[in-house]
Write a protein that holds these residues in place. Structure first.
Motif, short mmCIF file in Angstrom:
data_model
loop_
_atom_site.label_atom_id
_atom_site.label_comp_id
_atom_site.label_asym_id
_atom_site.label_seq_id
_atom_site.Cartn_x
_atom_site.Cartn_y
_atom_site.Cartn_z
N UNK A 56 0.81 -1.23 0.00
CA UNK A 56 0.00 0.00 0.00
C UNK A 56 0.84 1.28 0.00
N UNK A 57 2.19 1.12 0.04
CA UNK A 57 3.01 2.31 0.27
C UNK A 57 2.89 3.35 -0.85
N UNK A 58 3.06 2.90 -2.08
CA UNK A 58 3.03 3.90 -3.16
C UNK A 58 1.65 4.12 -3.76
N UNK B 126 -0.84 4.51 -1.93
CA UNK B 126 -1.35 5.54 -1.03
C UNK B 126 -0.67 6.89 -1.27
#
Lengths: 420, 295
Positions: A243-245, A247
């Motif tokens: 979900x890091x990038x 988001x």
């Protein structure tokens, strides 16, 4: 290298249907690998969100464009009024039209940020040359699409932009006239021109979408570059894309939507030209024919060549420099041979980079200025510098510059920053 | 890390976006070669601007009694005069108004019939050539989008602020200036011709400070007391002066060119409010997700 492209997938089909699908078309496996698990350097800054912003902008332009095409009439007698009909009578038409026309500007604003980000951080260098070339190709396709789209409302600037820009091709020796007539569908800009521009304006975005797929493919082979330009060394340097990038990119998209909405709802015409609210008239030439802002630097280069060069007349010379200013971008990976990617570690490059940015903005300014007096000389100087940056500055810097020491890895750099 | 650094970067991005947009401008869009046009304070200007219904009704009266004798407004349907956010006449008034006009209709007996609310504003001349013949060779431009087809040029770098204020009233500002920019005789400060000879006004033209080239074919259209305004129910009167008429008709022309301005801005507020709040939530979520990752 090697690390970013996960060889073995972590996907295991959960249900019978997924297993059945996975053996026939592993689309879920593909999506999981490339949209979720894809290892991405953890130090990407906000300038990297512009890739996602651009993908969204393409979708926005296609969706609004398809709706506009439902109400638009590509005929010289009706086109102008049909755009007004969209704004006045179609439900939500004023907003849809504004999103599309402002969207073109925002699309270009984002693509310039994206390009200049790539230039600063050396994202065009090995092994990302093809990625860069595909990007330049998208830029060229965007320019063609935007230019033809601008003709469709059939205002004065539409008509005269079409006349001036198609004329450029007429300067090409031997083939010039046939190309000119093919583009216009006749001897001058008229109904056949409008019709073919409409047809191509609808086609090209899908070509762009196809090249974007290649662009992302070429990105996913070597993986992302990053602000320090040091290759990913281990999995400690990366985080999964989701979900890091997902988001971070979505946050970037929402932020970008704020100035976008500002223009759409509070000043939808401010990026355009008042003359385009006058219906096209071949008998009346506007006092100043000015292209849309995103073409201004290149328009300045086109106009800067107002002198003959040996046997090349000024018109053809302008075309050569205009075309050359874009074609030279394709060769950037081989003009800058410095082994260090990121401008952060190149003390001399940094200065010349910002000089190039200022020069480019100056060209934009000069593209809108009347071709007279001091502006003509300045345009020539700026044009010369534009090319000098690529042909002289970058190759020479690559030889003489002593880069600062690079961090051993992304993780080390990140920790150093955190403890600083 | 995180917070402050990210916020700073966010600001950098916003500033960069604004900068790109700001530099990107047709800076020399129009040159009037006259005195700088004074920007008026319009009710519909700025972020919170909306049309003043009374002003639009007065402007409509000026348009109808004066301008529409020569200028058309072919995109304006009678029915839109009853719309909210515009002059907002009653439907009965609009129907009665439309019925006062004959409109061309090839399917009607004799080729014309009485207008209905759905009809567009009938043009005063059948063809452009008729219009030219009646106006000394000059074609009176159609009013439908004229207020957006004219503008005001600000010198570098002042136009950059326009992107932040959303200045979109260049058209009405120009029209208002034009209406008040007539001189009975060529003024002494008129620009000289290219060969240095004094400004020569061609036959049948009028001198105007703001018209490009200064020689305009339209005679001064407005004069004090020309249009009689009905006093308001509360007895309030509006001055019957050229300046007042020109303000009112400029406002009405802006409405003609941009009839959905009020609802557009209303939607804009909701959209912007949503986006700002949403961005805040997105940022909080993003921070939460990235917590514990050094980056």
């Amino acid at each position: 290298m090697g690390a970013p492209m996960s060889e073995h997938s972590t996907y295991t089909p959960g249900t019978g249907i997924e297993k059945w699908l996975d053996e026939r078309l592993p689309i879920i496996r593909f999506s999981k690998e490339h949209l979720m698990d894809f290892p991405t350097p953890k130090n990407l800054n906000y300038w990297w969100t512009f890739g996602a912003i651009l993908a969204i902008m393409l979708v926005v332009q296609i969706v609004t464009g398809v709706i506009l095409a439902m109400h638009y009439t590509p005929n010289v007698a009706m086109a102008f009024d049909s755009v007004e009909h969209i704004k006045r009578d179609v439900n939500g038409g004023r907003i849809i039209q504004a999103v599309h026309s402002v969207g073109a500007s925002m699309f270009f604003a984002a693509v310039y940020v994206h390009i200049f980000r790539g230039m600063y951080f050396g994202s065009y260098k090995a092994p990302r040359e093809i990625l860069w070339i595909l990007g330049v190709l998208i830029f060229v396709l965007m320019m063609a699409t935007a230019f033809m789209g601008y003709v469709l409302p059939w205002g004065q600037m539409s008509f005269w932009a079409a006349t001036v820009i198609t004329n450029i091709f007429g300067a090409i020796p031997v083939l010039g006239n046939p190309i000119l007539e093919l583009l216009r569908g006749g001897f001058s800009v008229g109904n056949p021109t409008l019709n073919r521009f409409f047809s191509l304006h609808y086609l090209l975005p899908f070509v762009i979408a196809a090249v974007v797929v290649l662009h992302i493919w070429a990105l996913h082979v070597p993986g992302n570059n990053n602000p320090i330009g040091v290759d990913v060394k281990s999995s400690r340097d990366t985080v999964p894309f989701h979900p890091y990038y997902t988001m971070k990119d979505l946050y970037g998209v929402v932020l970008f939507a704020i100035p976008f909405a500002w223009f759409v709802f509070f000043a939808p015409d401010i990026l355009g030209h008042p003359d385009n609210y006058v219906m096209a008239n071949s008998q009346v030439t506007p006092a100043h024919i000015v292209p849309e802002w995103y073409f201004l630097p290149f328009y300045a280069i086109l106009r800067a060549i107002d002198f003959n060069i040996l046997f090349i007349n000024s018109q053809l010379g302008g075309v050569i420099f205009f075309g050359g200013s874009i074609v030279i971008l394709f060769f950037l990976p081989w003009l800058d041979t410095s082994k260090v990617r990121s401008g952060t570690f190149r003390p001399m490059f940094k200065w010349f980079y910002w000089l190039f940015v200022i020069n480019f903005l100056a060209l934009a300014y000069l593209g809108a200025a009347p071709a007279e007096g001091v502006y003509v000389i300045l345009a020539k100087i700026c044009t010369a510098y534009y090319f000098a940056h690529f042909i002289i500055v970058l190759p020479v810097l690559s030889r003489i510059e002593k880069p600062r020491p690079l961090p051993a890895s992304i993780s080390e750099s990140v920790l150093g920053k955190a403890h600083a | 890390m995180g917070g402050i650094v990210s916020m700073f970067k966010t600001k950098t991005i916003l500033a960069a976006v604004a900068l790109v947009a700001a530099f990107a401008t047709p800076a020399f869009a129009q040159e009037h070669g006259g005195p700088q046009i004074e920007k008026q304070s319009w009710s519909f200007g700025g972020l919170f601007g909306t049309y003043d219904q009374n002003q639009l009704q007065r402007g409509f009266q000026v348009f109808r009694e004066v301008c529409s004798n020569c200028h058309g407004a072919r995109l304006i349907a009678f029915r839109t005069l009853a719309e909210e956010g515009g002059p907002h006449f009653s439907e009965g008034q609009v129907k009665a108004l439309a019925a006062e006009y004959n409109v061309a209709d090839a399917t009607a007996e004799g080729g014309t019939r009485k207008g209905v609310a759905a009809d567009r504003w009938p043009s005063p001349f059948a063809t452009d050539q008729d219009a030219r013949d009646a106006n000394g060779g000059a074609l009176p431009p159609d009013f439908s989008v004229l207020a957006k087809a004219r503008g005001v040029t600000d010198a570098f770098p002042w136009w950059i602020t326009n992107y932040f204020t959303g200045y979109s009233e260049g058209g009405p500002d120009y029209i208002h200036a034009l209406m008040n920019g007539y001189h009975e005789e060529v003024p002494e400060n008129a620009p000289h011709n290219a060969d240095g000879t004094p400004f020569a006004l061609p036959e049948g033209k009028y001198y105007n400070d703001y018209f490009p080239g200064h020689a305009i074919s339209m005679p001064p259209p407005l004069s004090d007391g020309q249009v009689t305004y009905v006093p308001g129910e509360d007895g309030v009167t509006v001055p019957e002066t050229t300046n007042q008429y020109s303000e009112d008709v400029s406002a009405f022309m802006m409405w003609m060119a941009e009839p959905g301005l009020v609802s557009r801005k209303e939607t804009g507020f909701k959209v912007l409010l949503f986006l700002v709040l949403f961005a805040g939530l997105m940022y909080a979520t993003k921070r939460k997700i990235w917590q514990g990752i050094e980056h």
